[in-house]
Design a protein around this motif. Sequence first.
Motif, short mmCIF file in Angstrom:
data_model
loop_
_atom_site.label_atom_id
_atom_site.label_comp_id
_atom_site.label_asym_id
_atom_site.label_seq_id
_atom_site.Cartn_x
_atom_site.Cartn_y
_atom_site.Cartn_z
N ILE A 57 8.90 0.85 9.26
CA ILE A 57 8.44 0.70 7.87
C ILE A 57 8.31 2.06 7.19
O ILE A 57 8.57 2.19 5.98
CB ILE A 57 7.12 -0.09 7.80
CG1 ILE A 57 6.89 -0.61 6.38
CG2 ILE A 57 5.93 0.73 8.28
CD1 ILE A 57 5.77 -1.63 6.27
N ILE A 58 7.99 3.10 7.94
CA ILE A 58 7.96 4.45 7.37
C ILE A 58 9.38 4.90 7.01
O ILE A 58 9.62 5.41 5.91
CB ILE A 58 7.31 5.44 8.35
CG1 ILE A 58 5.83 5.11 8.53
CG2 ILE A 58 7.49 6.89 7.87
CD1 ILE A 58 5.14 5.91 9.62
N ASN B 88 10.93 2.95 3.93
CA ASN B 88 10.32 3.30 2.65
C ASN B 88 10.41 4.79 2.35
O ASN B 88 9.87 5.24 1.33
CB ASN B 88 8.86 2.86 2.64
CG ASN B 88 8.69 1.36 2.45
OD1 ASN B 88 8.73 0.85 1.34
ND2 ASN B 88 8.54 0.65 3.56
N LYS B 89 11.09 5.54 3.24
CA LYS B 89 11.19 7.00 3.07
C LYS B 89 9.80 7.58 2.77
O LYS B 89 9.60 8.35 1.82
CB LYS B 89 12.18 7.34 1.96
CG LYS B 89 13.61 6.92 2.26
CD LYS B 89 14.54 7.31 1.13
CE LYS B 89 16.01 7.04 1.46
NZ LYS B 89 16.28 5.62 1.76
N ALA B 90 8.84 7.20 3.62
CA ALA B 90 7.43 7.49 3.35
C ALA B 90 6.87 8.63 4.19
O ALA B 90 5.64 8.80 4.26
CB ALA B 90 6.61 6.21 3.60
N ALA C 165 0.83 -1.21 0.00
CA ALA C 165 0.00 0.00 0.00
C ALA C 165 0.86 1.26 0.00
O ALA C 165 0.57 2.23 -0.71
CB ALA C 165 -0.93 -0.01 1.20
N ILE C 166 1.93 1.26 0.78
CA ILE C 166 2.82 2.42 0.85
C ILE C 166 3.46 2.69 -0.50
O ILE C 166 3.54 3.84 -0.96
CB ILE C 166 3.90 2.20 1.94
CG1 ILE C 166 3.26 2.31 3.33
CG2 ILE C 166 5.03 3.22 1.79
CD1 ILE C 166 4.21 1.95 4.46
N LYS D 116 10.15 13.91 11.24
CA LYS D 116 9.45 14.20 9.98
C LYS D 116 8.01 13.68 9.98
O LYS D 116 7.20 14.10 9.15
CB LYS D 116 10.20 13.58 8.81
CG LYS D 116 11.55 14.21 8.50
CD LYS D 116 12.16 13.55 7.27
CE LYS D 116 13.50 14.17 6.90
NZ LYS D 116 14.08 13.52 5.70
N ILE D 117 7.70 12.75 10.87
CA ILE D 117 6.38 12.11 10.84
C ILE D 117 5.28 13.11 11.19
O ILE D 117 5.39 13.89 12.13
CB ILE D 117 6.33 10.90 11.79
CG1 ILE D 117 7.20 9.77 11.24
CG2 ILE D 117 4.91 10.41 11.99
CD1 ILE D 117 7.28 8.55 12.14
N VAL D 118 4.18 13.07 10.40
CA VAL D 118 3.00 13.90 10.62
C VAL D 118 1.90 13.02 11.22
O VAL D 118 1.77 11.84 10.88
CB VAL D 118 2.53 14.55 9.31
CG1 VAL D 118 1.27 15.38 9.51
CG2 VAL D 118 3.66 15.42 8.72
#
Length: 307
Positions: free
Chosen positions: A164-165, A168-170, A139-140, A193-195
């Motif tokens: 996992i974020i 995947n540099k997500a 999905a990512i 960086k996470i929102v």
Amino acid sequence: MKRILIGSALLCCTITGFAQSGLHVLKIRNAKDLRSFFRFTGNDIPFISGHRGGVNKGFPENSIEAFENTLRHTPATFEIDPRLTKDSAIVLMHDATLNRTTNGTGKVGDYTLAELKKMRLKDVDGNLTDFQIPTLEEAIKWARGKTVLILDKKDVPFEMTADIIRRNKAEGHVMVTVHTAKEAKWYHSRNPKIVFEAFVKTQKALEEYEQENIPWTHIMAYVGPDNKPELKPLYENLNKRGVMCMISTAPTYDKLPDAAERTKAYQAIIKDGASLIEADRSLEAGEAILPLIPAKSPKKKFFSITK
């Protein structure tokens, strides 16, 4: 009221309730863009977050096919539900058991990923489809350049979600749901960086996020499932901090039996101060709020339609 031009096509002509050949995509390239997209300006474009990916006939919840179906009709982000398999893979499944949404039975955690991939998903009416249970990583990778995924809190350890974020540099297209300021602090201290989709239902909760020094630039606020007058001061306090607010209609207004009443409820949510709606009925809610899209908005740059 004039509707906004997006990608040189009228939004009122492209979001009509009929499937399009292209997809309504969000042009968000990185975490900085994501923070800008969710920053409250007072002249934002209201939009939909598909609850469990959007629950529409023929397209199972928490499936990539459901995401694509929604994007053929309306711009949207997607709230999804990661769960662990027996062999520690992460798949998308709301329930702890397979019975309601697949042709399998028993607990998700009692099966390996390979075993789960042999099963097939059911749609909202219980009809079996040809669609497989997707992994979170699938999905990512699919979502990059198209939309934003919002990871609900199920049984996946925080460490695995953060990993996992990161791998995947997500950070530009994956958000994390947090129920408390301390949960947000855990993620923020490890990856700034996470929102977040953060539960901020009260003034006390707002103060707790400030006490933990969570930047408001990193928060979109979930204020609950009910559109009520008591939310007005909370909206004001969050908006002046640059925070967009969201109501989820999945447990409330999506269940109204009359379509006209649902439309009225969706529109009232935006008129009364929310910036977005998390809905099971993603297509219906998206069409309902079309008349409320401003003729001009600084957020126009984020919306596009693929050919």
